[in-house]
Design an enzyme around this catalytic site. Structure first.
Site, PDB file in Angstrom:
ATOM      1  N   LYS A  52       0.802  -1.237   0.000  1.00 13.30           N
ATOM      2  CA  LYS A  52       0.000   0.000   0.000  1.00 13.30           C
ATOM      3  C   LYS A  52       0.833   1.285   0.000  1.00 13.30           C
ATOM      4  O   LYS A  52       0.372   2.351   0.395  1.00 13.30           O
ATOM      5  CB  LYS A  52      -0.988   0.046   1.193  1.00 13.30           C
ATOM      6  CG  LYS A  52      -1.763  -1.211   1.465  1.00 13.30           C
ATOM      7  CD  LYS A  52      -2.230  -1.937   0.241  1.00 13.30           C
ATOM      8  CE  LYS A  52      -3.272  -1.222  -0.564  1.00 13.30           C
ATOM      9  NZ  LYS A  52      -3.538  -1.956  -1.838  1.00 13.30           N
ATOM     10  N   HIS A 107       7.598  -7.375  -2.056  1.00 12.91           N
ATOM     11  CA  HIS A 107       7.372  -6.775  -0.732  1.00 12.91           C
ATOM     12  C   HIS A 107       8.355  -7.363   0.289  1.00 12.91           C
ATOM     13  O   HIS A 107       8.175  -7.177   1.492  1.00 12.91           O
ATOM     14  CB  HIS A 107       5.957  -7.107  -0.219  1.00 12.91           C
ATOM     15  CG  HIS A 107       4.835  -6.366  -0.884  1.00 12.91           C
ATOM     16  ND1 HIS A 107       4.922  -5.064  -1.288  1.00 12.91           N
ATOM     17  CD2 HIS A 107       3.558  -6.760  -1.157  1.00 12.91           C
ATOM     18  CE1 HIS A 107       3.758  -4.686  -1.802  1.00 12.91           C
ATOM     19  NE2 HIS A 107       2.921  -5.698  -1.745  1.00 12.91           N
ATOM     20  N   SER A 137      -4.975   2.739   3.790  1.00 11.10           N
ATOM     21  CA  SER A 137      -5.073   2.064   2.501  1.00 11.10           C
ATOM     22  C   SER A 137      -5.161   0.544   2.704  1.00 11.10           C
ATOM     23  O   SER A 137      -5.946  -0.152   2.040  1.00 11.10           O
ATOM     24  CB  SER A 137      -3.855   2.431   1.652  1.00 11.10           C
ATOM     25  OG  SER A 137      -3.949   1.869   0.377  1.00 11.10           O
TER      26      SER A 137
END
Ligand code: A3P
Length: 300
Positions: A52, A107, A137
């Protein structure tokens, strides 16, 4: 029957490997362990983010910078195939047979990355975003997930996010880890907020780092096609191609608001004070600065 708690629902869809939560069914401990041995080429570019923080935005920017066929609209290749995830390789792309320069997304924390990157081969672009907007988010992202079968209460979400029980674990650990190990890698730090404030300069900065020289007209095209409004309607970029069993598109969009400071519409004064305290404890010793609100002149 009593409804599951959010934490229980997360347990049902996650596994923890080497300190990090991943989503069951999309990757495995074997895939993650194999990444360490991935062969790296000097021309490889890795986009690294905590969830996010502007991942799909930067995927779009990289794809546009590297592919004329994307800029001029002659090729309709989804960004997930242009800049694929290394730990969530859902389309089973053969990374070894990809022509150079290869683009990747991840990530992962710094310590699970391909070992060769530590020899400063390859390039890493680390995009980070202020943790309050990331939290908002992320909360909305979980509301789109059909496999979370419970009501998610905002107050609960704050606690779970701060404790790092979400996918990719703790924002604080991710950002601290990458920031404090930046000397080990060939890395460019970019913030979501600087992209919001001046996308053109951010695109130029990325071009310079990856060694691609685009003329002003091409830069204009990259910037235009990477605006929030254009990306929202761009089928290669907006992640509407993600199957509905992974994301319920009827409940909302991946591209939700795309702004700085939406946390002010979600956090109470008490929640914000508590968060600031945690932030100070966990990040206060780092020189890293974030812009928390577009009306602020300087990052703090
Ligand atoms: P919001 O939920 O605050 O709107 P990621 O891709 O890392 O999951 O990040 C998603 C966040 O980036 C979402 O934030 C999304 O709207 C925002 N985003 C994606 N494309 C963007 C763009 N072109 N401009 C601004 N924000 C964008």
């Amino acid at each position: 029957m009593e409804e599951d708690t959010f934490e229980k629902a997360l347990d049902a869809i996650s596994f923890k490997h080497k300190g990090i939560y991943f989503e069951v069914g999309l990757t495995s401990p074997e895939i993650i362990d194999a990444i360490e041995h991935m062969e790296i080429r000097d021309s490889d570019v890795f986009l690294v983010t905590y969830p996010k923080s502007g991942t799909i935005w930067t995927q779009q920017i990289l794809s546009l910078i590297f592919n004329e066929g994307h800029r001029n609209g002659t090729e309709q290749i989804e960004n997930i195939n242009r800049v694929p995830w290394i730990e969530y390789n859902i389309n089973n792309i053969n990374f070894k047979s990809r022509p150079s320069p290869r683009l990747f997304t991840t990530h992962l924390p710094y310590y699970l990355m391909p070992r060769d990157l530590r020899f400063r081969t390859g390039k890493i672009i680390y995009v980070c975003r202020n943790p309050k907007d990331v939290m908002v988010s992320f909360y909305h992202f979980y509301l789109l997930k059909p496999n979370i079968k419970c009501t998610i209460h905002w107050e609960t979400f704050i606690d779970v996010y701060i404790s790092g029980k979400v996918e990719s674990s703790s924002w604080f650990d991710h950002v601290r880890g990458w920031y404090t190990h930046k000397e080990d890698f060939n890395i460019l730090f970019v913030t979501y907020e600087e992209m919001i404030k001046d996308l053109r300069s951010a695109v130029k900065k990325i071009c310079k780092f990856v060694g691609i020289n685009l003329d002003e007209k091409a830069i204009d095209t990259v910037v235009e096609k990477a605006t929030f409004t254009n990306m929202k309607h761009d089928p290669v970029a907006n992640y509407k191609f993600i199957p509905s069993d992974l994301l319920d598109h009827s409940k909302g969009d991946f591209l939700r608001k795309g702004t700085v400071g939406d946390w002010k519409n979600h956090m109470t004064v008490a929640q914000n004070e508590m968060f600031d305290k945690v932030y100070k404890e966990k990040m206060g010793d780092l020189p890293i600065k974030f812009l928390w609100d577009l009306n602020e002149e300087n990052a703090s």
